[in-house]
Design an enzyme around this catalytic site. Structure first.
Site, PDB file in Angstrom:
ATOM      1  N   ASP A 101       0.938  -1.253   0.208  1.00  0.00           N
ATOM      2  CA  ASP A 101       0.129  -0.088  -0.061  1.00  0.00           C
ATOM      3  C   ASP A 101       0.926   1.193   0.210  1.00  0.00           C
ATOM      4  OD1 ASP A 101       0.911  -0.133   2.687  1.00  0.00           O
ATOM      5  OD2 ASP A 101      -1.080  -0.095   3.626  1.00  0.00           O
ATOM      6  N   SER A 102       1.907   1.154   0.108  1.00  0.00           N
ATOM      7  CA  SER A 102       3.136   2.189  -0.298  1.00  0.00           C
ATOM      8  C   SER A 102       2.980   2.809  -1.570  1.00  0.00           C
ATOM      9  CB  SER A 102       4.443   1.746   0.025  1.00  0.00           C
ATOM     10  OG  SER A 102       4.682   0.427  -0.878  1.00  0.00           O
ATOM     11  N   ASP A 104      -1.105  -6.287  -0.181  1.00  0.00           N
ATOM     12  CA  ASP A 104      -1.377  -5.391   1.057  1.00  0.00           C
ATOM     13  C   ASP A 104      -2.947  -5.390   1.085  1.00  0.00           C
ATOM     14  OD1 ASP A 104       0.810  -5.096   2.712  1.00  0.00           O
ATOM     15  OD2 ASP A 104       1.198  -3.323   1.869  1.00  0.00           O
ATOM     16  N   LYS A 124      -1.562  -9.582   2.758  1.00  0.00           N
ATOM     17  CA  LYS A 124      -0.761  -8.960   3.935  1.00  0.00           C
ATOM     18  C   LYS A 124      -1.613  -8.050   4.653  1.00  0.00           C
ATOM     19  CE  LYS A 124       2.855  -6.227   4.072  1.00  0.00           C
ATOM     20  NZ  LYS A 124       2.435  -5.338   4.893  1.00  0.00           N
ATOM     21  N   GLU A 175      -1.832  -5.783   8.612  1.00  0.00           N
ATOM     22  CA  GLU A 175      -0.814  -5.332   9.673  1.00  0.00           C
ATOM     23  C   GLU A 175      -1.707  -5.374  10.997  1.00  0.00           C
ATOM     24  OE1 GLU A 175       0.897  -1.438   7.142  1.00  0.00           O
ATOM     25  OE2 GLU A 175      -0.362  -1.098   9.128  1.00  0.00           O
ATOM     26  N   GLU A 219       8.765  -4.724  11.056  1.00  0.00           N
ATOM     27  CA  GLU A 219       9.234  -3.112  10.442  1.00  0.00           C
ATOM     28  C   GLU A 219       9.782  -2.463  11.553  1.00  0.00           C
ATOM     29  OE1 GLU A 219       7.880   0.521   7.952  1.00  0.00           O
ATOM     30  OE2 GLU A 219       6.735  -1.306   7.747  1.00  0.00           O
TER      31      GLU A 219
END
Length: 284
Positions: free
Chosen positions: A49-50, A88, A118, A120, A186
């Protein structure tokens, strides 16, 4: 329909089996050409999602949508034959509960051909991860600094220093027990990353963590020097393509203004050479 109907040669099981063995190479990608370049070298290609910050100019990842992730996921899938495609789940697409997460994860996989998603979060996401994996959706977890939570974390700070390390370790254990096949660590201290790597049975993939992790991931535009708005401490620039590209653009602009581009070799004659020769008068 899936953007890529060919089954990936690297799967969640492949990555899980690399624990403590061959280091896992992972990079982000958002376009077909970039995916093609890294396919032979990376084990995992992550549509992060960056993309919101790197390609769309957003101030954080919070504005990224499912539609953006699907669009870029489809583009990356077209460029992969060997590497595993992981996508993501964007902010707001899974936090409401396991059922919401399943619906959106299934959509991501169905519409892109991704092999996994993925998400978080640690302890608070364990039930969701368990729900997804029990229903055939491989999950890569992500603990430590979780960019989608920057408003509650107070910014992009190192996570897990001092007594806070226990909660990061607990989160890593929780996602492993819930069935995640790997976990991204991270921006956590090196010693904590090494402790987690030794403690959990699934591969750890570091970004700003430790060389002792089972693998590493970087944002490709960071490591190639194409995204220059800021440079995290953990990024190594393997190239400076941003500077090279800007210099090339400046040279092009100067030549256009000087009318030196296009030159004779870049334009087309009124007649093709063969046609002109055929029409030329005979010397006999």
């Amino acid at each position: 329909m899936s953007a890529n109907t060919q089954a990936p040669k690297i799967t969640a099981g492949t990555i899980l089996a690399q624990k403590g063995k061959t280091p896992i190479v992972s990079l982000t990608a958002y376009t077909t050409p970039m995916a093609q370049m890294m396919d032979a070298h990376a084990d995992v290609v992550l549509v992060g999602d960056s993309v919101g910050m790197v390609l769309h100019g957003l101030p954080s990842t919070l504005g990224v949508t499912m539609e953006m992730m699907i669009l870029h996921g489809q583009a990356v899938a077209r460029g992969l034959k060997e590497a595993m495609l992981v996508i993501d789940m964007p902010f707001g697409s899974y936090e409401e509960g396991p059922e919401q997460a399943f619906g959106n994860a299934a959509r991501l996989m169905r519409e892109t051909g991704a092999a996994a998603v993925k998400l978080e979060g640690g302890v608070e996401m364990a039930a969701t991860i368990s729900f997804l994996t029990a229903r055939g959706i491989p999950v890569m977890a992500h603990v430590g600094l979780t960019p989608q939570s920057i408003n509650t974390l107070g910014g992009y700070k190192v996570q897990g220093r001092d007594e806070a390390g226990a909660s990061v370790l607990e989160g890593a254990h929780a996602v492993a027990e819930a069935g995640a096949f790997a976990v991204v660590l991270e921006k956590v201290p090196e010693n904590l990353a090494n402790e987690i790597t030794a403690a959990v049975p699934i591969p750890t993939i570091g970004i700003g963590a430790s060389a002792g992790c089972d693998g590493q991931v970087l944002v490709v535009d960071d490591m190639l020097g194409m995204f220059t708005s800021f440079k995290p401490k953990f990024v190594k620039r393997y190239a400076d393509l941003g500077t090279t590209a800007e210099a090339a653009i400046a040279e092009y602009a100067a030549e256009v203004r000087a009318r030196s581009f296009p030159a004779a070799e870049h334009v087309f004659a009124d007649q093709a050479p063969a046609a002109a020769a055929a029409k030329a008068p005979s010397k006999d």
